[in-house]
Scaffold this active site. Structure first.
Site: not given
Ligand code: GCU
Length: 409
Positions: A247, A251, A340, A390
């Protein structure tokens, strides 16, 4: 040295937001001046540094210089998981007395002969949550949530061992890998005020200067410092370190991979917007640049805020960040219910990073279309999407290990 570095970055000139051309898509193999990149040499000497500087300037902020870290082993136990592994925790110090320390939890397979490949990555909930063991350091810095309602945003004893299934340390050991992980808040506590982490102790912040390092960049930089330490550890094969992050930490993983060639395998898991998903996306089901800039302004630099309403002016898309990982193996992983994070858009980004891998004769993404759920594409540019939501679970670790087996063994 810091000053010299800062002045090199500032010596580059970049167009102001208003002067950037609008573009539908960005070809990683076309330079800012419009020239086509046609050789590995042009990529390495021209376009690659150009893209790194563009990402620093318009999105993540300047990558801070390397800094020497020192390490102290806090405890070591050669008999964990029924004697299968050695567990240790290492205190990492930075060259400033006042700077908070980082705590690295490591598990090493005892049956390994010689230096062993290693998974490295940040965890969200503290090392103590990954294994019920009283010796493991309890973070003292701010934390997202808490196991103890009376002590919000604090790590507490109740949290010990509550996230065993996120990092699956024993499973990783059984697969023959070492694992090294630390709480991400040790480096930067993920608050709007970035001065709460290591930053203010190690370099001068000029906020609101456009290219001050933002949190995602600081986490990426921190993983490089941990790799510096792993390079000194004879038990670890530091040429075979696979960087993993979930998540927001995914990044940070793709940024670290793009800026530090020493990471042998890069696995940003469900990294989504601001990581591996396209920035130009307009689907309300997917997170947008506008939303992420509002919700998490400290993850990105000041310049990036301008692109919220008009992402067509971005001089790159996240395919260019993926391409910066070339020629190394890169695995993009997702879950079908995690719209998302835009799993389909991430696949498009992977495909449009492929021309760089091909130019470097480094391999390909062996699927023309988005793979079905559960179909593992284990080519150099790999992709996997599983059922579910997620999260980071054992099924993900099985795929991370299979990918590492393919490219590191
Ligand atoms: C939020 C955010 C995502 C991020 C995620 C996480 O959902 O919108 O961009 O990846 O938090 O880090 O868990």
């Amino acid at each position: 040295i810091l000053f010299l570095f800062a002045s090199t970055v500032q010596a580059q000139t970049y167009p102001a937001f208003k002067d950037l051309p609008s573009q539908q898509a960005v070809d990683p193999l076309v330079g800012m001046d419009g020239t086509k990149i046609t050789s590995a040499a042009e990529w390495n000497t021209k376009r690659k540094p150009e893209l790194q500087h563009l990402f620093e300037y318009y999105m993540y902020g300047r990558k801070p210089d390397a800094i020497k870290v020192t390490a102290k082993i806090l405890f070591e136990d050669k008999q964990v998981f029924g004697g299968k592994a050695t567990l240790r925790e290492v205190e990492i110090s930075f060259p400033s007395e006042s700077c908070p320390k980082s705590y690295l939890l490591m598990a090493l397979p005892n049956k390994a002969q010689g230096p062993v490949p290693c998974f490295l990555g940040y965890n969200f909930t503290g090392n103590h949550s990954l294994l019920a063991d009283k010796r493991i350091h309890l973070p003292t810095v701010w934390m997202l949530g808490s196991e103890n309602k009376a002590q919000p945003n604090r790590a507490t004893e109740e949290g010990r061992g509550k996230q065993v299934d996120t990092w699956n340390l024993e499973y990783i050991i059984d697969r023959g890998y070492a694992v090294a992980t630390l709480y991400y808040g040790d480096i930067d506590p993920d608050r709007a005020d970035q001065r709460l982490g290591v930053q203010k102790h190690l370099w001068k912040l000029k906020t609101p200067e456009d290219d001050d390092p933002a949190s995602v960049m600081v986490w990426a930089w921190g993983s490089s410092r941990i790799l510096d330490y792993l390079e000194t550890d004879k038990a670890i094969d530091s040429k075979k370190v696979a960087l993993v992050g979930h998540s927001r930490l995914g990044k940070a993983t793709i940024v670290a991979g793009a800026f530090d060639e020493r990471f042998a395998v890069v696995i940003p898991h469900q990294a989504g917007c601001g990581g591996t998903a396209p920035s130009r996306t307009k689907n309300p089901k997917n997170e947008s640049v506008e939303r992420i800039n509002k919700a998490f302004p400290h993850w990105f630099d000041t310049n990036f805020k301008q692109f919220g309403p008009d992402t067509s002016k971005l001089p790159f898309d996240q395919n260019c960040l993926m391409a910066l990982c070339a020629p190394r193996p890169l695995l993009i992983t997702n879950a079908i219910e995690d719209e998302w994070a835009n799993p389909a858009g991430q696949f498009q980004m992977l495909k449009s990073a492929e021309p760089v891998y091909k130019l470097l004769k480094a391999g390909e993404c062996a699927s023309e279309k988005m793979p079905e759920v559960g179909q593992f594409i284990d080519s150099k540019l790999g992709y996997w999407i599983r059922p579910g939501k997620h999260s980071m679970i054992k099924d993900d670790w099985k795929i991370f290990c299979d990918f590492a087996d393919k490219w590191l063994r």
